[in-house]
Structures are given as structure tokens and as C-alpha cells.
Design a protein around this motif. Structure first.
Motif, PDB file in Angstrom:
ATOM      1  N   ARG A  34       0.914  -1.128  -0.009  1.00 35.14           N
ATOM      2  CA  ARG A  34      -0.091  -0.026  -0.181  1.00 35.14           C
ATOM      3  C   ARG A  34       0.922   1.267  -0.063  1.00 35.14           C
ATOM      4  NH1 ARG A  34      -5.322  -0.436   2.178  1.00 35.14           N
ATOM      5  NH2 ARG A  34      -5.896  -2.780   2.465  1.00 35.14           N
ATOM      6  N   TYR A  35       2.010   1.250   0.610  1.00 36.59           N
ATOM      7  CA  TYR A  35       2.879   2.231   0.657  1.00 36.59           C
ATOM      8  C   TYR A  35       3.566   2.485  -0.479  1.00 36.59           C
ATOM      9  CZ  TYR A  35       6.708   5.302   2.412  1.00 36.59           C
ATOM     10  OH  TYR A  35       7.572   6.486   2.864  1.00 36.59           O
ATOM     11  N   ALA A  36       4.254   1.740  -0.989  1.00 37.91           N
ATOM     12  CA  ALA A  36       5.053   1.622  -2.006  1.00 37.91           C
ATOM     13  C   ALA A  36       4.335   2.043  -3.240  1.00 37.91           C
ATOM     14  CB  ALA A  36       5.743   0.237  -2.432  1.00 37.91           C
ATOM     15  N   VAL A  37       2.985   1.654  -3.481  1.00 41.70           N
ATOM     16  CA  VAL A  37       2.558   2.284  -4.731  1.00 41.70           C
ATOM     17  C   VAL A  37       1.394   3.267  -4.734  1.00 41.70           C
ATOM     18  CG1 VAL A  37       2.732  -0.247  -5.766  1.00 41.70           C
ATOM     19  CG2 VAL A  37       0.575   0.272  -4.512  1.00 41.70           C
ATOM     20  N   CYS A  38       1.216   4.010  -3.318  1.00 44.44           N
ATOM     21  CA  CYS A  38       0.656   4.984  -2.972  1.00 44.44           C
ATOM     22  C   CYS A  38      -0.967   4.679  -2.796  1.00 44.44           C
ATOM     23  CB  CYS A  38       0.647   6.125  -3.956  1.00 44.44           C
ATOM     24  SG  CYS A  38       2.542   6.739  -3.990  1.00 44.44           S
ATOM     25  N   GLY A  39      -1.246   3.524  -2.449  1.00 44.31           N
ATOM     26  CA  GLY A  39      -2.391   2.944  -2.003  1.00 44.31           C
ATOM     27  C   GLY A  39      -2.965   3.550  -0.861  1.00 44.31           C
ATOM     28  N   ASP A  40      -4.156   3.359  -0.677  1.00 43.27           N
ATOM     29  CA  ASP A  40      -5.028   3.776   0.590  1.00 43.27           C
ATOM     30  C   ASP A  40      -4.292   2.916   1.839  1.00 43.27           C
ATOM     31  OD1 ASP A  40      -7.206   5.365   1.770  1.00 43.27           O
ATOM     32  OD2 ASP A  40      -7.624   3.358   2.584  1.00 43.27           O
ATOM     33  N   PRO A  41      -3.828   3.459   3.022  1.00 39.85           N
ATOM     34  CA  PRO A  41      -4.080   4.997   3.584  1.00 39.85           C
ATOM     35  C   PRO A  41      -2.996   5.797   3.162  1.00 39.85           C
ATOM     36  CG  PRO A  41      -3.364   3.546   5.177  1.00 39.85           C
ATOM     37  CD  PRO A  41      -3.481   2.761   3.937  1.00 39.85           C
ATOM     38  N   PHE A  42      -2.238   5.506   2.240  1.00 45.00           N
ATOM     39  CA  PHE A  42      -1.024   6.282   1.862  1.00 45.00           C
ATOM     40  C   PHE A  42      -1.037   6.938   0.390  1.00 45.00           C
ATOM     41  CE2 PHE A  42       0.243   2.547   4.386  1.00 45.00           C
ATOM     42  CZ  PHE A  42       0.555   3.147   5.532  1.00 45.00           C
ATOM     43  N   PRO A  43      -2.056   7.672  -0.052  1.00 42.12           N
ATOM     44  CA  PRO A  43      -2.210   8.342  -1.413  1.00 42.12           C
ATOM     45  C   PRO A  43      -0.944   9.263  -1.815  1.00 42.12           C
ATOM     46  CG  PRO A  43      -3.574   9.428   0.300  1.00 42.12           C
ATOM     47  CD  PRO A  43      -2.822   8.289   0.975  1.00 42.12           C
ATOM     48  N   ALA A  61      13.872   0.770  -1.959  1.00 38.81           N
ATOM     49  CA  ALA A  61      13.111   0.242  -2.938  1.00 38.81           C
ATOM     50  C   ALA A  61      11.660   0.522  -3.017  1.00 38.81           C
ATOM     51  CB  ALA A  61      13.076  -1.300  -3.110  1.00 38.81           C
ATOM     52  N   MET A  62      11.035   0.627  -1.554  1.00 38.56           N
ATOM     53  CA  MET A  62       9.820   0.995  -1.455  1.00 38.56           C
ATOM     54  C   MET A  62       9.554   2.611  -1.534  1.00 38.56           C
ATOM     55  SD  MET A  62       9.255  -0.847   2.257  1.00 38.56           S
ATOM     56  CE  MET A  62       7.817   0.004   2.844  1.00 38.56           C
ATOM     57  N   GLU A  63      10.890   3.344  -1.488  1.00 40.40           N
ATOM     58  CA  GLU A  63      10.655   4.832  -1.602  1.00 40.40           C
ATOM     59  C   GLU A  63      10.873   5.168  -2.895  1.00 40.40           C
ATOM     60  OE1 GLU A  63       9.540   6.791   0.491  1.00 40.40           O
ATOM     61  OE2 GLU A  63      10.924   6.835   2.197  1.00 40.40           O
ATOM     62  N   ILE A  99       1.800   1.565 -11.262  1.00 33.64           N
ATOM     63  CA  ILE A  99       0.566   0.591 -11.587  1.00 33.64           C
ATOM     64  C   ILE A  99       1.080  -0.637 -12.204  1.00 33.64           C
ATOM     65  CG2 ILE A  99      -1.171   0.277 -13.232  1.00 33.64           C
ATOM     66  CD1 ILE A  99      -2.106   3.244 -12.997  1.00 33.64           C
ATOM     67  N   GLU A 100       2.010  -0.462 -13.158  1.00 29.78           N
ATOM     68  CA  GLU A 100       2.635  -1.573 -13.689  1.00 29.78           C
ATOM     69  C   GLU A 100       3.346  -2.604 -12.678  1.00 29.78           C
ATOM     70  OE1 GLU A 100       3.723  -4.288 -16.785  1.00 29.78           O
ATOM     71  OE2 GLU A 100       2.320  -2.819 -16.489  1.00 29.78           O
ATOM     72  N   THR A 101       4.085  -1.961 -11.800  1.00 28.41           N
ATOM     73  CA  THR A 101       4.697  -2.510 -10.739  1.00 28.41           C
ATOM     74  C   THR A 101       3.902  -3.461  -9.946  1.00 28.41           C
ATOM     75  OG1 THR A 101       6.694  -0.946 -10.449  1.00 28.41           O
ATOM     76  CG2 THR A 101       6.071  -2.360  -8.669  1.00 28.41           C
ATOM     77  N   TYR A 102       2.521  -2.770  -9.462  1.00 23.54           N
ATOM     78  CA  TYR A 102       1.589  -3.330  -8.613  1.00 23.54           C
ATOM     79  C   TYR A 102       0.742  -4.518  -9.446  1.00 23.54           C
ATOM     80  CZ  TYR A 102      -2.014  -4.047  -5.036  1.00 23.54           C
ATOM     81  OH  TYR A 102      -2.662  -4.456  -4.373  1.00 23.54           O
ATOM     82  N   ARG A 103       0.733  -4.214 -10.869  1.00 21.77           N
ATOM     83  CA  ARG A 103       0.196  -5.195 -11.708  1.00 21.77           C
ATOM     84  C   ARG A 103       0.878  -6.660 -11.537  1.00 21.77           C
ATOM     85  NH1 ARG A 103      -0.059  -7.400 -16.796  1.00 21.77           N
ATOM     86  NH2 ARG A 103       1.613  -6.035 -17.483  1.00 21.77           N
ATOM     87  N   VAL A 104       2.141  -6.417 -11.946  1.00 23.11           N
ATOM     88  CA  VAL A 104       3.001  -7.560 -12.285  1.00 23.11           C
ATOM     89  C   VAL A 104       3.617  -8.162 -10.990  1.00 23.11           C
ATOM     90  CG1 VAL A 104       5.283  -8.239 -13.108  1.00 23.11           C
ATOM     91  CG2 VAL A 104       3.873  -6.924 -14.496  1.00 23.11           C
ATOM     92  N   GLY A 105       4.063  -7.425  -9.864  1.00 27.83           N
ATOM     93  CA  GLY A 105       4.890  -7.680  -8.694  1.00 27.83           C
ATOM     94  C   GLY A 105       3.884  -8.149  -7.518  1.00 27.83           C
ATOM     95  N   GLU A 154      -6.640   9.317  -6.540  1.00 28.41           N
ATOM     96  CA  GLU A 154      -7.728   8.795  -5.872  1.00 28.41           C
ATOM     97  C   GLU A 154      -8.445   7.716  -5.890  1.00 28.41           C
ATOM     98  OE1 GLU A 154     -10.794  11.892  -4.719  1.00 28.41           O
ATOM     99  OE2 GLU A 154      -9.441  13.162  -3.914  1.00 28.41           O
ATOM    100  N   GLN A 155      -8.490   7.384  -7.509  1.00 28.46           N
ATOM    101  CA  GLN A 155      -8.883   6.078  -7.742  1.00 28.46           C
ATOM    102  C   GLN A 155      -7.996   4.978  -7.657  1.00 28.46           C
ATOM    103  OE1 GLN A 155     -10.058   7.518 -11.866  1.00 28.46           O
ATOM    104  NE2 GLN A 155     -12.341   7.613 -11.324  1.00 28.46           N
ATOM    105  N   TRP A 156      -6.862   5.245  -7.883  1.00 28.42           N
ATOM    106  CA  TRP A 156      -5.736   4.425  -7.923  1.00 28.42           C
ATOM    107  C   TRP A 156      -5.722   3.789  -6.603  1.00 28.42           C
ATOM    108  CZ3 TRP A 156      -3.345   0.477  -9.516  1.00 28.42           C
ATOM    109  CH2 TRP A 156      -2.205  -0.117  -9.146  1.00 28.42           C
ATOM    110  N   ALA A 157      -5.632   4.726  -5.271  1.00 28.10           N
ATOM    111  CA  ALA A 157      -5.596   4.604  -4.079  1.00 28.10           C
ATOM    112  C   ALA A 157      -6.679   3.448  -3.653  1.00 28.10           C
ATOM    113  CB  ALA A 157      -5.650   5.502  -3.035  1.00 28.10           C
TER     114      ALA A 157
END
Length: 303
Positions: free
Chosen positions: A107-116, A153-155, A166-172, A270-273
Motif C-alpha cells: 500500500r505504501y510503495a504504490v501509493c494505495g490507501d491509506p498512503f495516497p 525500494a519502497m521509496e 501501476i505496472e509494478t503493482y500489476r506484475v509484482g 484517488e481512484q488508484w488508491a
């Protein structure tokens, strides 16, 4: 900008807390099932010894009976040790903590909720560490690895543009989880079928042993030995829960694939989070069901 050929962030780059909890979970799980396997084997040895007679002379001690008693006693000691160690509960706790940390890090690495992505960097880091501290409370983990809770890596992934994240989250994350769950489900199903076949063979052997004893061919209680073996296999299957895990993992793989099908590369921040939150919730549900199925009370900690 050209999309990366490999993810910016993978599960191998998860923070030390995950590595520690994961290592502890694997080690304690192996120890628990090793002890359980030894206990069941000792019970079988006791049953087999009790079915035989071994005397040095007609009036001597029945050493087979002695062996049976010793095997029963050893099994009792192992079971007592299992209860004292509480390895089963520690396994659940460490596994839950590891999976909670994993979803938090993604969530943190890809800017997902609760880390937009709109959240200031310092505030996001502070919130991540705060959630990690909450996971650590009352957790019995011996391992303490070196490294930062929020690694490079997270940062680097968080600082990348949205298309890369998005691509990192999709694949990884999503594709990796689909692959893991589908393969593990197939393995669990195959193992379950093998053990159920062995149990069936044991039951057939028991039928044959009963017929031999009834016809007077042998006086040895092979039926009791076969019954003990089948009971041990059944207890092992119940402890491993192979078939239920196979069904659960297959369902989770399909659910994640459904979520992946809804991924839109044109989402705003926001939609991505919110999408990441939904995806991680889908993955977390399996861990919650796993914990509840094992303990009746444990669940994935809210992150």
C-alpha cells in the motif's frame, strides 16, 4: 515514458519486519508439524508393538508390551511438549503479522490507501511506522534483522510516476499472487489426493487383516495396527487441512484475477488508491479465512 521491464518493487524487497515474521512462521510451522508427526508415529509404533508378543522365554517379560508402553509414554511427552511450546499459536501469529506487513508495505510503495500520493512524504512515513508498531505488539518473534522499516525500494517505487507504480503493482503483486495461489492450490490438492489414497489403502489392508484373523490364519491383531495407521493419517490430514486450503487458494486466485481485470491505467490518484485498497482487501480475506479456520478467532490485523 517506457514502462519498466521488471517491477520496481517485489516481495523479496519487503521490509525486515516481514522477513523476520516470515522466517519465524516457517521455522515454527516446521517444528510444530515435526512434533505432531513424531507423536503420531509413536502412537502407531505403540499399536504395532501391542499387537505382537516378544518373550525371551515362556515366563519372561513381554518386551513387545514394554515397547508399546514406552512408545505411548514418549507420545504423551511429545504432546505435552507441543502444548507447552504453543508453536501452533505462534505460527498463526507470525504468519498473520507477515501478511499484514506485506499488504501494508505494498500500500505504501504504490501509493494505495491509506498512503495516497497526495499525502506528504513525512506524514506517510510516520503513518507507516505507526501501523508497523501496532503489528509488533505482543508478537513473539526472535529474529531481528538489520535494515530500515522503509527501504530504498519502497521509496523508489513510491516516488515513481503513476504508470510505473501501476505496472509494478500489476506484475509484482497481483500477477505474482495469482501465480502463487494457483500453483499452491494444485500442490495442496495433489497432496490431499495422495494422503487420501494412502488412507484408503490402509482401510483395505484393515479389511484383509480382519478377514485373516477371523479365519484363524493369524492371531496377530493386524486390524488394530491398520486402524491405528488410518487414524494417524486422518489426524495428519485434519491438521494439514490440505483440501480446504486447495479450495480456498483456488477461489482467491480467481478473485484476484477478477480484480486485475478491472485495473485501469487511466485512474487518477484517488481512484488508484481506492483500487489498491480493494485489491489488498481481496487478498487479505483469504488470510482472514485461513486464520479463522485454524484458530476460530485469529484474523489478519487491520492495516
Amino acid at each position: 515514458m517506457t514502462e519498466p521491464t521488471s517491477p520496481l518493487f517485489t516481495w523479496q524487497q519487503l521490509p525486515p519486519f516481514f522477513q523476520d515474521a516470515d522466517a519465524s512462521s516457517i521455522r515454527v510451522k516446521r517444528r510444530y508439524f515435526g512434533q505432531l508427526r513424531l507423536s503420531l508415529i509413536l502412537l502407531f509404533v505403540a499399536a504395532a508393538s501391542g499387537a505382537a508378543t516378544l518373550k525371551i522365554n515362556d515366563k519372561g517379560v513381554d518386551w513387545a508390551g514394554v515397547a508399546a508402553a514406552m512408545a505411548f509414554l514418549a507420545s504423551l511427552i511429545v504432546r505435552f511438549y507441543i502444548e507447552q511450546q504453543q508453536d501452533e499459536n505462534r505460527w498463526y501469529e507470525c504468519r498473520t503479522a507477515a501478511e499484514s506487513c506485506k499488504t501494508l508495505a505494498w500500500r505504501y510503495a504504490v501509493c494505495g490507501d491509506p498512503f495516497p500520493e497526495s499525502m506528504p512524504a513525512a506524514e506517510a512515513r510516520k503513518l507507516f511506522v505507526q501501523r508497523l508498531r501496532e503489528l509488533s505488539r505482543d508478537l513473539r518473534i526472535v529474529d531481528v534483522s538489520s535494515g530500515d522499516d522503509i527501504n530504498e525500494a519502497m521509496e523508489r517505487c513510491r516516488a515513481a510516476d503513476k504508470a510505473q507504480r501501476i505496472e509494478t503493482y500489476r506484475v509484482g503483486r497481483l500477477m505474482e499472487q495469482i501465480d502463487w495461489y494457483s500453483k499452491t492450490a494444485a500442490t495442496r490438492d495433489r497432496q490431499s489426493r495422495i494422503w487420501r489414497t494412502i488412507a484408503l489403502v490402509g482401510e483395505l489392508v484393515g479389511v484383509g487383516a480382519g478377514a485373516l484373523k477371523a479365519s484363524g490364519v493369524t492371531s496377530i491383531d493386524l486390524l488394530g495396527v491398520a486402524s491405528a495407521a488410518v487414524a494417524g493419517i486422518t489426524a495428519w490430514l485434519q491438521a494439514k487441512q490440505l483440501q480446504s486450503e486447495a479450495v480456498s487458494y483456488n477461489l482467491t486466485a480467481r478473485e484476484i484475477r477478477h480484480v486485475l481485470s478491472l485495473l485501469d491505467k487511466d485512474m487518477d490518484g484517488e481512484q488508484w488508491a481506492a483500487f489498491v485498497d480493494e485489491a489488498e482487501g481481496t487478498i487479505s480475506r483469504e488470510h482472514t479465512m485461513w486464520s479463522a479456520g485454524r484458530t476460530g478467532r485469529a484474523r489478519l490485523k487491520e492495516v
